[in-house]
Write a protein that holds these residues in place. Structure first.
Motif, PDB file in Angstrom:
ATOM      1  N   GLY A   1      -6.099   2.441   8.075  1.00  0.00           N
ATOM      2  CA  GLY A   1      -6.535   1.219   8.813  1.00  0.00           C
ATOM      3  C   GLY A   1      -6.376  -0.160   8.650  1.00  0.00           C
ATOM      4  N   LEU A   2      -5.107  -0.510   7.949  1.00  0.00           N
ATOM      5  CA  LEU A   2      -4.684  -1.692   7.216  1.00  0.00           C
ATOM      6  C   LEU A   2      -3.725  -2.354   8.810  1.00  0.00           C
ATOM      7  CD1 LEU A   2      -3.135  -0.613   3.875  1.00  0.00           C
ATOM      8  CD2 LEU A   2      -5.314  -1.743   4.567  1.00  0.00           C
ATOM      9  N   PRO A   3      -3.864  -3.458   8.702  1.00  0.00           N
ATOM     10  CA  PRO A   3      -3.237  -4.085  10.071  1.00  0.00           C
ATOM     11  C   PRO A   3      -1.853  -4.268  10.041  1.00  0.00           C
ATOM     12  CG  PRO A   3      -4.108  -6.001   8.504  1.00  0.00           C
ATOM     13  CD  PRO A   3      -4.589  -4.603   7.999  1.00  0.00           C
ATOM     14  N   VAL A   4      -1.004  -3.448  10.380  1.00  0.00           N
ATOM     15  CA  VAL A   4       0.342  -3.400  10.588  1.00  0.00           C
ATOM     16  C   VAL A   4       1.026  -3.013  12.025  1.00  0.00           C
ATOM     17  CG1 VAL A   4       2.445  -1.996  10.147  1.00  0.00           C
ATOM     18  CG2 VAL A   4       0.659  -2.103   8.490  1.00  0.00           C
ATOM     19  N   THR A   5       1.548  -4.046  12.560  1.00  0.00           N
ATOM     20  CA  THR A   5       1.906  -4.150  14.175  1.00  0.00           C
ATOM     21  C   THR A   5       3.501  -3.912  14.268  1.00  0.00           C
ATOM     22  OG1 THR A   5       0.126  -5.783  14.611  1.00  0.00           O
ATOM     23  CG2 THR A   5       1.839  -5.697  16.025  1.00  0.00           C
ATOM     24  N   PRO A   6       3.755  -2.572  14.690  1.00  0.00           N
ATOM     25  CA  PRO A   6       5.158  -2.206  14.770  1.00  0.00           C
ATOM     26  C   PRO A   6       5.612  -3.322  15.956  1.00  0.00           C
ATOM     27  CG  PRO A   6       3.933  -0.270  15.132  1.00  0.00           C
ATOM     28  CD  PRO A   6       2.893  -1.491  15.138  1.00  0.00           C
ATOM     29  N   LEU A   7       7.092  -4.003  15.646  1.00  0.00           N
ATOM     30  CA  LEU A   7       7.664  -4.916  16.384  1.00  0.00           C
ATOM     31  C   LEU A   7       9.122  -4.570  16.814  1.00  0.00           C
ATOM     32  CD1 LEU A   7       6.956  -8.203  14.440  1.00  0.00           C
ATOM     33  CD2 LEU A   7       5.612  -7.425  16.335  1.00  0.00           C
ATOM     34  N   ARG A   8       9.353  -4.744  17.919  1.00  0.00           N
ATOM     35  CA  ARG A   8      10.694  -4.274  18.522  1.00  0.00           C
ATOM     36  C   ARG A   8      11.756  -5.509  18.071  1.00  0.00           C
ATOM     37  NH1 ARG A   8       7.847  -3.735  23.117  1.00  0.00           N
ATOM     38  NH2 ARG A   8       8.876  -5.661  23.933  1.00  0.00           N
TER      39      ARG A   8
ATOM     40  N   GLU B   1      12.866   5.296   6.999  1.00  0.00           N
ATOM     41  CA  GLU B   1      11.908   5.298   5.774  1.00  0.00           C
ATOM     42  C   GLU B   1      10.862   4.378   5.660  1.00  0.00           C
ATOM     43  OE1 GLU B   1      14.312   3.790   2.298  1.00  0.00           O
ATOM     44  OE2 GLU B   1      12.611   3.660   1.036  1.00  0.00           O
ATOM     45  N   ALA B   2      11.034   3.152   6.269  1.00  0.00           N
ATOM     46  CA  ALA B   2       9.897   2.115   6.285  1.00  0.00           C
ATOM     47  C   ALA B   2       8.679   2.486   7.165  1.00  0.00           C
ATOM     48  CB  ALA B   2      10.558   0.672   6.609  1.00  0.00           C
ATOM     49  N   GLY B   3       9.239   3.224   8.160  1.00  0.00           N
ATOM     50  CA  GLY B   3       8.398   3.632   9.264  1.00  0.00           C
ATOM     51  C   GLY B   3       7.383   4.602   8.718  1.00  0.00           C
TER      52      GLY B   3
ATOM     53  N   TYR C   1       1.677   5.607   7.135  1.00  0.00           N
ATOM     54  CA  TYR C   1       0.591   5.756   6.309  1.00  0.00           C
ATOM     55  C   TYR C   1      -0.424   4.439   6.271  1.00  0.00           C
ATOM     56  CZ  TYR C   1      -1.326   6.031   1.379  1.00  0.00           C
ATOM     57  OH  TYR C   1      -2.355   5.593   0.477  1.00  0.00           O
ATOM     58  N   GLN C   2       0.036   3.339   6.313  1.00  0.00           N
ATOM     59  CA  GLN C   2      -0.560   2.121   6.025  1.00  0.00           C
ATOM     60  C   GLN C   2      -1.501   1.787   7.327  1.00  0.00           C
ATOM     61  OE1 GLN C   2       2.804  -0.364   5.670  1.00  0.00           O
ATOM     62  NE2 GLN C   2       2.757  -0.392   3.445  1.00  0.00           N
ATOM     63  N   GLN C   3      -0.851   2.239   8.437  1.00  0.00           N
ATOM     64  CA  GLN C   3      -1.852   2.293   9.538  1.00  0.00           C
ATOM     65  C   GLN C   3      -2.781   3.306   9.624  1.00  0.00           C
ATOM     66  OE1 GLN C   3       1.364   2.513  12.590  1.00  0.00           O
ATOM     67  NE2 GLN C   3       0.717   0.779  13.509  1.00  0.00           N
ATOM     68  N   GLY C   4      -2.753   4.484   8.977  1.00  0.00           N
ATOM     69  CA  GLY C   4      -3.580   5.479   8.847  1.00  0.00           C
ATOM     70  C   GLY C   4      -4.839   5.123   7.862  1.00  0.00           C
TER      71      GLY C   4
ATOM     72  N   ALA D   1       0.878  -1.087   0.052  1.00  0.00           N
ATOM     73  CA  ALA D   1      -0.165   0.198   0.062  1.00  0.00           C
ATOM     74  C   ALA D   1       0.913   1.307   0.117  1.00  0.00           C
ATOM     75  CB  ALA D   1      -1.100  -0.030   1.324  1.00  0.00           C
ATOM     76  N   TYR D   2       0.845   1.785  -1.102  1.00  0.00           N
ATOM     77  CA  TYR D   2       1.892   3.096  -1.363  1.00  0.00           C
ATOM     78  C   TYR D   2       1.320   4.247  -1.399  1.00  0.00           C
ATOM     79  CZ  TYR D   2       5.284  -0.845  -2.459  1.00  0.00           C
ATOM     80  OH  TYR D   2       5.985  -1.784  -2.511  1.00  0.00           O
ATOM     81  N   PHE D   3       2.126   5.446  -0.814  1.00  0.00           N
ATOM     82  CA  PHE D   3       1.490   6.632  -0.996  1.00  0.00           C
ATOM     83  C   PHE D   3       0.951   7.164  -2.311  1.00  0.00           C
ATOM     84  CE2 PHE D   3       5.261   6.846   1.942  1.00  0.00           C
ATOM     85  CZ  PHE D   3       4.418   7.221   3.025  1.00  0.00           C
ATOM     86  N   GLY D   4      -0.249   7.702  -2.442  1.00  0.00           N
ATOM     87  CA  GLY D   4      -1.020   8.203  -3.484  1.00  0.00           C
ATOM     88  C   GLY D   4      -1.546   7.067  -4.359  1.00  0.00           C
ATOM     89  N   GLU D   5      -1.729   5.835  -3.832  1.00  0.00           N
ATOM     90  CA  GLU D   5      -2.527   4.655  -4.529  1.00  0.00           C
ATOM     91  C   GLU D   5      -3.840   4.190  -3.881  1.00  0.00           C
ATOM     92  OE1 GLU D   5       0.531   1.689  -5.713  1.00  0.00           O
ATOM     93  OE2 GLU D   5       1.591   3.110  -7.052  1.00  0.00           O
TER      94      GLU D   5
END
Ligand code: GLY
Length: 396
Positions: free
Chosen positions: A121-128, A109-111, A116-119, A57-61
């Motif tokens: 509403g997509l399921p993205v869970t940050p991990l340490r 960069e990835a963050g 954006y993906q979380q915004g 899911a990229y910016f602008g798409e």
């Protein structure tokens, strides 16, 4: 089985999209013929098979992301139906996708993309880092962090194509092993152009080849790879994905190049391998079993072209899937089969109509006289030699 008479549907291209459309149409009782001299020889033979609406899911798409999510949601039933119809394996796996950053810059960069993906509403869970290594102990100690996309899955395109072919023919579709040079050669109530990059020559649509180089590694001694998730890595500025298969294969991809050749270059192999080994050091011990390049069918807005050609309600485009052909196979097949059967267009199709690029253009091969001006984003030279009009050049 079609015996004689005019088909209801002629499909040009027997890659995953063409075969899936044929399967869905034949299953509705339509008489279907599929034309391709070499089924499955296009981009799907190179593709990794990631079903990644979230990680891609990229910016602008946003509209494309909506279609990707709709298609990914259909994948479990699509895979189950295919297995039920054929009994053939698909390599369909649901462990999820880990997105990782090697350095602090990579993570930054990835963050931004994960936020954006979380915004959306997509399921993205940050991990340490410790959580990442709990999931994949083989990750390099210096990987700085990551995120999990649990609903991004994978399938093996080299298994998918034979299964779709078996399902389509079992449902009554007939495969004709011949190239189609012009749509006027076909006589069917509806024609579906699922010819990947070849759609440009057949229809005049602005589909251009986008080269991708891919490697295949194999774990030593017949073992399974030492990791389970699909991994999408940012590694010292390089973007790489690593797709593990149960049989020991690991697909490493991919370059994205505005080129029309299929040459494998030393530089691309070097960059892909360096990024892969930086993220998963054990890959340095794997066999390098294949280096290959394919051509994605790109469009000016990176989104597929789905629906009737301007002024030709009898010709349906199902092409331009660019980086997303495998994930978009179920939704494309269902919605194009609806149209071929005479149904109303699903609202999902609206942003992807062929007429969004302007009025109809004549196919280049049908033109006479001086060379016509290229469409925006369209290749100006010969593309891919003798296979350009039939292979389904789209991959994921
Ligand atoms: N979707 C991955 C690729 O096109 O390389």
């Amino acid at each position: 089985m079609l015996t004689s008479g005019r088909p209801d549907v002629a499909v040009v291209g027997a890659g995953p999209i063409g075969l899936a459309v044929a399967w869905r149409c034949a299953a509705r009782g339509l008489r279907v013929v599929v034309h391709d001299p070499d089924p499955g020889s296009g981009a799907s033979a190179v593709a990794a098979g990631m079903l990644s609406p979230v990680a891609e899911a990229y910016f602008g798409e946003r509209e494309l992301t909506g279609l990707l999510c709709a298609s990914a949601a259909r994948w479990p039933a699509f895979a189950a139906g295919l297995t039920e119809a054929t009994g053939l394996p698909l390599g369909y796996r649901t462990e999820g996708t880990l997105m990782v950053g090697l350095t602090a810059d990579d993570l930054a960069e990835a963050g931004r993309l994960w936020a954006y993906q979380q915004g959306l509403g997509l399921p993205v869970t940050p991990l340490r880092p410790t959580q990442l290594r709990d999931r994949e102990p083989a990750l390099a100690p210096r990987v700085r962090g990551g995120a999990l996309a649990p609903t991004d899955h994978q399938v093996d395109p080299r298994l998918l194509v034979p299964a779709l072919r078996a399902a389509a023919t079992a449902a009554g579709a007939v495969l004709v092993p011949q190239a189609v040079r012009e749509l006027s050669e076909l006589d069917a109530r509806v024609t579906v152009v699922a010819a990947g990059c070849g759609a440009a020559a057949l229809t005049g649509l602005p589909v251009r080849p986008v080269k991708g180089q891919v490697l295949r590694l194999r774990a030593p001694g017949g073992a399974a790879p030492g990791f389970r998730h699909v991994i999408r890595g940012y590694a010292d500025g390089e973007h790489v994905y690593l797709v593990p298969r149960a049989g020991g294969e690991v697909v490493v991809g991919a370059t994205v190049e505005e080129r029309t050749d299929r040459t494998v270059t030393a530089g691309a192999v070097l960059r892909l391998l360096r990024a892969a080994v930086d993220l998963l050091p054990e890959l340095a011990e794997y066999d390098l079993v294949e280096t290959v390049a394919g051509l994605r069918p790109g469009t000016p807005d990176n989104a597929p072209i789905l629906g009737p050609l301007p002024g030709r309600p009898d010709v349906l485009a199902a092409t331009g899937h660019h980086r997303h052909g495998i994930v978009l196979t179920p939704v494309t097949a269902d919605l194009i089969a609806d149209l071929a059967a005479g149904g109303d267009p699903d609202p999902l199709l609206a942003p992807f109509a062929p007429d969004r690029f302007g009025p109809a253009h004549p196919p280049r091969q049908a033109s006479v006289g001086p060379p016509e001006q290229a469409l925006p984003g369209e290749p100006t030279g010969p593309v891919d030699g003798d296979r350009q009009t039939t292979e389904e050049d789209r991959w994921n």
